[in-house]
Each structure stands twice: as C-alpha cells, then as structure tokens.
Design a protein around this motif. Structure first.
Motif, short mmCIF file in Angstrom:
data_model
loop_
_atom_site.label_atom_id
_atom_site.label_comp_id
_atom_site.label_asym_id
_atom_site.label_seq_id
_atom_site.Cartn_x
_atom_site.Cartn_y
_atom_site.Cartn_z
N LEU A 272 -10.43 16.16 37.26
CA LEU A 272 -10.55 16.30 35.80
C LEU A 272 -9.41 17.13 35.23
O LEU A 272 -8.79 16.76 34.23
N ASN A 273 -9.12 18.26 35.87
CA ASN A 273 -8.03 19.11 35.38
C ASN A 273 -6.70 18.39 35.45
O ASN A 273 -5.88 18.47 34.52
N GLN A 274 -6.47 17.68 36.54
CA GLN A 274 -5.20 16.98 36.70
C GLN A 274 -5.02 15.90 35.65
O GLN A 274 -3.94 15.76 35.06
N MET A 275 -6.08 15.13 35.39
CA MET A 275 -5.97 14.06 34.40
C MET A 275 -5.81 14.63 33.00
O MET A 275 -5.02 14.13 32.19
N ALA A 276 -6.55 15.69 32.68
CA ALA A 276 -6.44 16.31 31.36
C ALA A 276 -5.04 16.86 31.13
O ALA A 276 -4.49 16.77 30.03
N GLU A 277 -4.45 17.43 32.18
CA GLU A 277 -3.09 17.96 32.06
C GLU A 277 -2.08 16.85 31.80
O GLU A 277 -0.98 17.11 31.29
N ASN A 278 -2.45 15.62 32.15
CA ASN A 278 -1.56 14.47 31.94
C ASN A 278 -2.01 13.62 30.75
O ASN A 278 -1.76 12.42 30.69
N ASP A 279 -2.70 14.28 29.80
CA ASP A 279 -3.05 13.68 28.51
C ASP A 279 -4.10 12.58 28.58
O ASP A 279 -4.15 11.71 27.70
N TRP A 280 -4.94 12.60 29.61
CA TRP A 280 -6.07 11.69 29.65
C TRP A 280 -7.26 12.38 28.98
O TRP A 280 -7.46 13.59 29.12
N LEU A 281 -8.04 11.62 28.23
CA LEU A 281 -9.29 12.12 27.68
C LEU A 281 -10.37 11.98 28.74
O LEU A 281 -10.65 10.88 29.21
N CYS A 282 -10.95 13.10 29.15
CA CYS A 282 -11.94 13.09 30.22
C CYS A 282 -13.30 13.57 29.70
O CYS A 282 -13.39 14.61 29.04
N LEU A 283 -14.35 12.83 30.00
CA LEU A 283 -15.71 13.18 29.61
C LEU A 283 -16.57 13.25 30.85
O LEU A 283 -16.51 12.37 31.71
N SER A 284 -17.38 14.29 30.96
CA SER A 284 -18.32 14.43 32.07
C SER A 284 -19.72 14.35 31.50
O SER A 284 -20.11 15.17 30.66
N ALA A 285 -20.48 13.36 31.92
CA ALA A 285 -21.77 13.07 31.29
C ALA A 285 -22.93 13.17 32.28
O ALA A 285 -22.76 12.94 33.48
N ASN A 286 -24.10 13.50 31.75
CA ASN A 286 -25.33 13.52 32.54
C ASN A 286 -26.09 12.20 32.36
O ASN A 286 -25.76 11.40 31.49
N TYR A 287 -27.11 12.02 33.17
CA TYR A 287 -27.98 10.84 33.04
C TYR A 287 -29.39 11.26 33.45
O TYR A 287 -29.59 12.31 34.06
N ARG A 288 -30.35 10.43 33.10
CA ARG A 288 -31.74 10.78 33.37
C ARG A 288 -32.03 10.86 34.87
O ARG A 288 -31.51 10.07 35.66
N LEU A 289 -32.86 11.86 35.23
CA LEU A 289 -33.19 12.12 36.63
C LEU A 289 -34.71 12.15 36.82
O LEU A 289 -35.47 12.05 35.87
N ARG A 290 -35.10 12.29 38.07
CA ARG A 290 -36.50 12.40 38.47
C ARG A 290 -37.34 11.24 37.93
O ARG A 290 -36.93 10.10 38.03
N ARG A 291 -38.48 11.53 37.35
CA ARG A 291 -39.38 10.44 36.94
C ARG A 291 -38.75 9.54 35.89
O ARG A 291 -38.92 8.32 35.90
N SER A 292 -38.00 10.14 34.97
CA SER A 292 -37.35 9.33 33.93
C SER A 292 -36.07 8.68 34.43
O SER A 292 -35.44 7.91 33.71
N GLY A 293 -35.71 9.00 35.66
CA GLY A 293 -34.48 8.45 36.21
C GLY A 293 -34.67 7.20 37.04
O GLY A 293 -33.81 6.83 37.84
N GLN A 294 -35.80 6.53 36.85
CA GLN A 294 -36.04 5.28 37.57
C GLN A 294 -35.10 4.20 37.05
O GLN A 294 -34.77 4.16 35.87
N HIS A 295 -34.66 3.32 37.96
CA HIS A 295 -33.81 2.20 37.56
C HIS A 295 -34.54 1.35 36.53
O HIS A 295 -35.73 1.10 36.68
N PRO A 296 -33.86 0.94 35.44
CA PRO A 296 -32.42 1.03 35.19
C PRO A 296 -31.99 2.14 34.24
O PRO A 296 -30.89 2.08 33.70
#
Length: 201
Positions: free
Chosen positions: A8-32
């Motif tokens: 992430l640091n390397q890409m940001a230093e080279n002008d890439w827009l980087c986003l780190s996102a969460n997603y649902r886990l445990r009981r609410s994290g069932q597929h899909p």
C-alpha cells in the motif's frame, strides 16, 4: 491493514489511489454477503470517481488469505445482478487481481462460492502468490486453482510460489515483503498498460 502495508505504501508513493476495505464477517458473513460487499466497493469507487480522482479504467483488487478469495471471485463475476442488489446498473468489472496466500476453494456448496466454477475466458489478468511452506493453506491448492483459471482465461494468470515461506508472509516489513511488493507493483503497472491498450478481453 498491516498485512499489505508495504505494498500500500509503495503504490501510494507512486500516485496510486489505494483503498483498504472491510466486509461482513461471522454470521452475517455467509456467502454471498462478503462478495456483495466487495462488489459494492467497486461500484462506490465508480460512483465517486470524480471526488476521489480515480481512474475507473484501472481498478485492481488485491486480497490476502480470505480477501484473496473475494478479490478473485469479484473479478470473475463482473456485473452479475445476483450479487449487485441495489447497484445492478453499475459496472463492477476490474482490470486485474493480485491474490496473496489465498484460500481459493469453495466456501459453500453453491457454485458461485468457488473460483474454479466461476472461471471464464474473459477473466482479467491475475497474479497469485503463495508460500511453499504455508501450513494454513497448502500451496498446492492455490497452484491447482491458478492452473484451472489459466486454462479458461484468454488473459494471463501467473502463479508464483515462494520457497521457505509461511502464511501471512507480508505481515511485517522484510526483504521478502519488499520483493513481493516490487513484483506486485510491476504487475499492476503492466496490467494497467495492458488494459489501456485494449488487449484485455
């Protein structure tokens, strides 16, 4: 997320827009649900591209472990309305994927939870990196999935197996983490030009 901070640091230093996102886990994290969350992020970036200053022709997904499964699965299900309730009209295709030490097998009996069952000829370029000594997820599993995806896809699928390497190999800064970050950055630069030349099918 610490596990990708070097990249992430390397890409940001080279002008890439980087986003780190969460997603649902445990009981609410069932597929899909986690897959829907991943695709919702792609849609959100496209819907807010002007404010973000994002180049939406070059959206890439990078995922580690379970996140690698989501990155690959999202890339293999572009614009599938089943996973885009409420944003079905938004383009969720991506230009490429990097999967690091990922579990890439089925999550449930549903075929849509298995990357190999989603394999398609128009899949974007992929870089799959796995540690040879991974005791959490055997490298042979990722190698087999990469081979299946490569046979199906008209775009490159590259598998890299790192010798003497465990799971979460990029959790801390190290020579290995830097080498993986450098390789990943090179792949992203190449894939971006590949897409811009219109070679992506």
């Amino acid at each position: 997320m610490k596990s990708r901070i070097t990249l992430l640091n390397q890409m940001a230093e080279n002008d890439w827009l980087c986003l780190s996102a969460n997603y649902r886990l445990r009981r609410s994290g069932q597929h899909p649900n986690p897959l829907i969350d991943t695709k919702r992020l792609i849609a959100w970036v496209r819907e807010n591209d002007t404010e973000l200053g994002a180049d939406t022709t070059s959206i890439f997904l990078v995922g580690c472990s379970a996140g690698a499964h989501l990155a690959v699965s999202a890339a293999l299900t572009p614009n599938v309305s089943e996973f885009q309730a409420g944003f079905a009209d938004t383009d969720t295709s991506v230009a490429g994927v990097i999967a690091l030490y990922g579990y890439l097998g089925p999550r449930t009996a549903d075929p849509s939870s298995s990357p190999t069952r989603l394999a398609a000829s128009d899949a974007p370029p992929m870089l799959i990196i796995h540690g040879a000594n991974d005791t959490a997820i055997p490298a042979s599993d990722s190698r087999a999935v990469a081979a299946t995806l490569s046979r199906a896809s008209e775009n490159p699928v590259v598998f890299v197996e790192l010798p003497h390497t465990q799971h979460s190999f990029d959790r801390f800064a190290s020579v290995r983490s830097r080498a993986v970050a450098d390789t990943s950055a090179s792949f992203l630069d190449w894939a971006r030009e590949y897409a811009r030349r219109g070679e992506r099918l």
